[in-house]
Design a protein around this motif. Sequence first.
Motif, mmCIF file in Angstrom:
data_model
loop_
_atom_site.group_PDB
_atom_site.id
_atom_site.type_symbol
_atom_site.label_atom_id
_atom_site.label_comp_id
_atom_site.label_asym_id
_atom_site.label_seq_id
_atom_site.Cartn_x
_atom_site.Cartn_y
_atom_site.Cartn_z
ATOM 1 N N TYR A 1 17.044 -43.697 3.418
ATOM 2 C CA TYR A 1 16.511 -42.480 2.801
ATOM 3 C C TYR A 1 15.011 -42.333 3.095
ATOM 4 O O TYR A 1 14.528 -41.240 3.437
ATOM 5 C CB TYR A 1 16.726 -42.509 1.293
ATOM 6 C CG TYR A 1 18.167 -42.524 0.843
ATOM 7 C CD1 TYR A 1 19.185 -42.033 1.657
ATOM 8 C CD2 TYR A 1 18.521 -43.036 -0.410
ATOM 9 C CE1 TYR A 1 20.506 -42.041 1.235
ATOM 10 C CE2 TYR A 1 19.841 -43.043 -0.838
ATOM 11 C CZ TYR A 1 20.823 -42.554 -0.009
ATOM 12 O OH TYR A 1 22.129 -42.560 -0.435
ATOM 13 N N PHE A 2 14.284 -43.435 2.945
ATOM 14 C CA PHE A 2 12.842 -43.379 3.208
ATOM 15 C C PHE A 2 12.554 -43.071 4.677
ATOM 16 O O PHE A 2 11.587 -42.363 4.990
ATOM 17 C CB PHE A 2 12.188 -44.708 2.823
ATOM 18 C CG PHE A 2 12.017 -44.897 1.343
ATOM 19 C CD1 PHE A 2 11.228 -44.035 0.611
ATOM 20 C CD2 PHE A 2 12.658 -45.938 0.686
ATOM 21 C CE1 PHE A 2 11.068 -44.203 -0.762
ATOM 22 C CE2 PHE A 2 12.502 -46.126 -0.674
ATOM 23 C CZ PHE A 2 11.708 -45.256 -1.405
ATOM 24 N N ALA B 1 22.592 -34.811 1.063
ATOM 25 C CA ALA B 1 23.407 -35.797 0.351
ATOM 26 C C ALA B 1 24.807 -35.886 0.950
ATOM 27 O O ALA B 1 25.362 -36.983 1.106
ATOM 28 C CB ALA B 1 23.472 -35.441 -1.132
ATOM 29 N N ALA B 2 25.385 -34.732 1.300
ATOM 30 C CA ALA B 2 26.733 -34.728 1.878
ATOM 31 C C ALA B 2 26.757 -35.421 3.239
ATOM 32 O O ALA B 2 27.771 -36.013 3.622
ATOM 33 C CB ALA B 2 27.241 -33.296 2.002
ATOM 34 N N THR B 3 25.649 -35.368 3.955
ATOM 35 C CA THR B 3 25.588 -36.031 5.269
ATOM 36 C C THR B 3 25.085 -37.469 5.164
ATOM 37 O O THR B 3 24.921 -38.131 6.199
ATOM 38 C CB THR B 3 24.664 -35.236 6.209
ATOM 39 O OG1 THR B 3 23.364 -35.077 5.597
ATOM 40 C CG2 THR B 3 25.249 -33.870 6.509
ATOM 41 N N GLY B 4 24.821 -37.948 3.945
ATOM 42 C CA GLY B 4 24.411 -39.329 3.738
ATOM 43 C C GLY B 4 22.970 -39.634 4.068
ATOM 44 O O GLY B 4 22.580 -40.802 4.133
ATOM 45 N N LYS B 5 22.140 -38.604 4.246
ATOM 46 C CA LYS B 5 20.753 -38.833 4.634
ATOM 47 C C LYS B 5 19.824 -39.015 3.442
ATOM 48 O O LYS B 5 18.783 -39.667 3.557
ATOM 49 C CB LYS B 5 20.255 -37.680 5.511
ATOM 50 C CG LYS B 5 20.989 -37.575 6.845
ATOM 51 C CD LYS B 5 20.444 -36.418 7.669
ATOM 52 C CE LYS B 5 21.135 -36.337 9.021
ATOM 53 N NZ LYS B 5 20.623 -35.215 9.848
ATOM 54 N N LEU B 6 20.173 -38.395 2.311
ATOM 55 C CA LEU B 6 19.362 -38.491 1.106
ATOM 56 C C LEU B 6 20.285 -38.626 -0.101
ATOM 57 O O LEU B 6 21.457 -38.225 -0.041
ATOM 58 C CB LEU B 6 18.457 -37.253 0.950
ATOM 59 C CG LEU B 6 17.324 -37.090 1.974
ATOM 60 C CD1 LEU B 6 16.595 -35.771 1.749
ATOM 61 C CD2 LEU B 6 16.336 -38.256 1.909
ATOM 62 N N PRO B 7 19.779 -39.135 -1.221
ATOM 63 C CA PRO B 7 20.636 -39.285 -2.403
ATOM 64 C C PRO B 7 20.881 -37.946 -3.092
ATOM 65 O O PRO B 7 20.096 -37.001 -2.953
ATOM 66 C CB PRO B 7 19.823 -40.226 -3.298
ATOM 67 C CG PRO B 7 18.404 -39.971 -2.913
ATOM 68 C CD PRO B 7 18.428 -39.682 -1.441
ATOM 69 N N TRP B 8 21.969 -37.878 -3.860
ATOM 70 C CA TRP B 8 22.260 -36.658 -4.617
ATOM 71 C C TRP B 8 21.173 -36.397 -5.649
ATOM 72 O O TRP B 8 20.732 -35.268 -5.811
ATOM 73 C CB TRP B 8 23.628 -36.778 -5.294
ATOM 74 C CG TRP B 8 24.781 -36.591 -4.365
ATOM 75 C CD1 TRP B 8 25.523 -37.563 -3.766
ATOM 76 C CD2 TRP B 8 25.314 -35.341 -3.882
ATOM 77 N NE1 TRP B 8 26.488 -37.013 -2.948
ATOM 78 C CE2 TRP B 8 26.387 -35.643 -3.009
ATOM 79 C CE3 TRP B 8 24.994 -34.003 -4.114
ATOM 80 C CZ2 TRP B 8 27.133 -34.655 -2.367
ATOM 81 C CZ3 TRP B 8 25.740 -33.024 -3.475
ATOM 82 C CH2 TRP B 8 26.784 -33.353 -2.612
ATOM 83 N N ASP C 1 4.157 -43.821 8.831
ATOM 84 C CA ASP C 1 4.350 -43.878 10.280
ATOM 85 C C ASP C 1 5.292 -45.014 10.671
ATOM 86 O O ASP C 1 6.096 -44.866 11.600
ATOM 87 C CB ASP C 1 2.995 -44.052 10.966
ATOM 88 C CG ASP C 1 2.071 -42.865 10.730
ATOM 89 O OD1 ASP C 1 2.578 -41.786 10.362
ATOM 90 O OD2 ASP C 1 0.844 -43.021 10.904
ATOM 91 N N ARG C 2 5.201 -46.141 9.964
ATOM 92 C CA ARG C 2 6.079 -47.280 10.279
ATOM 93 C C ARG C 2 7.540 -46.939 9.994
ATOM 94 O O ARG C 2 8.433 -47.250 10.805
ATOM 95 C CB ARG C 2 5.642 -48.492 9.441
ATOM 96 C CG ARG C 2 6.474 -49.765 9.658
ATOM 97 C CD ARG C 2 6.305 -50.269 11.083
ATOM 98 N NE ARG C 2 6.834 -51.605 11.252
ATOM 99 C CZ ARG C 2 8.133 -51.915 11.348
ATOM 100 N NH1 ARG C 2 9.033 -50.957 11.275
ATOM 101 N NH2 ARG C 2 8.521 -53.154 11.528
ATOM 102 N N LEU C 3 7.803 -46.288 8.878
ATOM 103 C CA LEU C 3 9.174 -45.896 8.545
ATOM 104 C C LEU C 3 9.693 -44.829 9.508
ATOM 105 O O LEU C 3 10.868 -44.833 9.875
ATOM 106 C CB LEU C 3 9.234 -45.388 7.104
ATOM 107 C CG LEU C 3 9.064 -46.449 6.017
ATOM 108 C CD1 LEU C 3 8.795 -45.796 4.663
ATOM 109 C CD2 LEU C 3 10.295 -47.338 5.946
ATOM 110 N N ALA C 4 8.822 -43.917 9.914
ATOM 111 C CA ALA C 4 9.243 -42.876 10.849
ATOM 112 C C ALA C 4 9.625 -43.479 12.196
ATOM 113 O O ALA C 4 10.568 -43.012 12.858
ATOM 114 C CB ALA C 4 8.138 -41.834 11.019
#
Length: 586
Positions: free
Chosen positions: A339-340, A541-548, A579-582
């Motif tokens: 998510y992050f 959320a439906a695509t699993g990229k972020l939480p509901w 930047d590290r997470l990206a």
Amino acid sequence: MRLPRWTWPVVTLVVATGLFLFLFRDGWELADQKSSVLGMAFGGAGLLLALSQWWRGRSAPPALDLAEAVRAQWRREERIRGVHDPYPLPVRWANAPADLVDHWPTIHRDPDRDEPIDLAGTLDHVAEVYAAVPSGRLVVLGRAGSGKTVFTTRFVLGVEGERVPVIFPLASWHPTTDLLTWMTDRLVREHGPEAGGLVEGGRILPVLDGFDEIAPDLRDLAIREINASLGDGDPLVLTSRVDEYAAAADVVTGAAAVVLADLDAADVEKYLRLSTRGDKWAPVLDRLHPVLGTPLMLTLARTVYDTADPAELLEVPDPEDHLLGRYVPALYGERERRYFRVLAEVLVRRDTHDLAWWRLPSAVKAYEPLYVVAACVPVLVGALISGSVMVGALLVVLLIPWTTGVATDQPPLRLRPVSWTGFPVAAAVGLLGGAGTGLLLDLSPPQTALLALACAVLAVATAIGANPVERLVSDPDRLLRIDRTTSVVNVVKMAVPIGIVVALFGGGGPRAVAVSVAIGFAQTIAYQAWGRFGLARAYFAATGKLPWRLMAFLREAHRRGVLRQAGPVYQFRHARLRDRLAREAD
């Protein structure tokens, strides 16, 4: 609420014409009875107008206490970041090199005084050090993670005076925009319309944070714009990394400058000894001190190796990058880490540090088709409920205009029904306008009453939604609640009158409800920030990229220190972490 100038003449003409037709269409015999009925209606309208005047006199907005709001926000941030756990790190600074400081006579505001001022100090004396600068302009320099954010926080909490110190993150400013205008707009967005005149009124001490986060090709322009915006006696604090500020073509006019020092070995050893159990750091501190010499890296190391052995830092080629990469996994599982990554990638792609919930829809690559699909659901449901294909066709026709405005960012409306000053006036205008229109159309009394009610609901909803927020908005959740309330008001404004009109002209109860729900839903996800955010959140959320429950996730990330809060937006606690997470998301 102020009604347009043309409102009363139009209403008067409609009502007068309607009255003439209504009273004398059936002759003089029934005119007396009709006049009695209308007299009651006008009496009610007069009562509403009287109530309006009474309420207007008692609804003065509360005074804006910006200083307390800003200090409360940053006191909360200090607690969340653990600045005092187990004790505040000893951030120190010394005078900057001469080539990064303006001429001392300019700083002294005296052409005959050229002696430098010793500005070396610590956080405990931030107010005294700043007071020693006659111009009131100070540039705070330091390498990444050296404590510039800690300095600005303590500055806001420690400096008192006629001007309120307010932190403005320069990462969201484009130097082609007038600096004072940008600061005013940001104050209004974060603290309400009452804050709009504080910049021009000389009530703000700007703390411009992150000069180094401005694009390199714009930094010379930024310095020129900052200097051009400074009037005689205007104070200023600016933070930056050393090299980025040194590379600019000029310095801030009249500004002294200090450079934050690294933590020494004794500082690092004492902090880790008091904040962790055992002596696991002792065998590695001699070799790791250069890595842990900034507050950022020291606090990351404490979190990452709270229970693990820090000896592995001796084996990695880039210990700082290793700490940045291990920070989120030390607090969250793989799913949350994903998510992050998504959030960091969105911010980097948009070249911003501000994680604003109302801008999430712009991260959906095909929001317009998504909107059309989502809007078709209530259309089909409405057609099924009404049992009429024509209702479905009507809804599709009504939805088409809204597809033209769904691809742009929609900021949250800083409106909610807290001030009812214009309510009686709006109700009176709506009732009279609707009644007069019904009379002109020669509708039956029940139909006229329904039309008047529809117009009154529309007018009242408009009046309620046209009042600015009077209390301070300093966090994302409160702003979301405000926009959600405004969204409900606007749905009522659109859906209820349309439903009444559909029922009035033979649509029947089910059809009226179906049309109202479909129109209200479509209007919300097309134009309201809360509705657009809800649709985008559901997609991610439906695509699993972020939480509901995205807002709850962001609140928890803020509590754990991964994010920081800057007014109504979140930011990663440091640009390097973003930047590290990206990079991991690539």
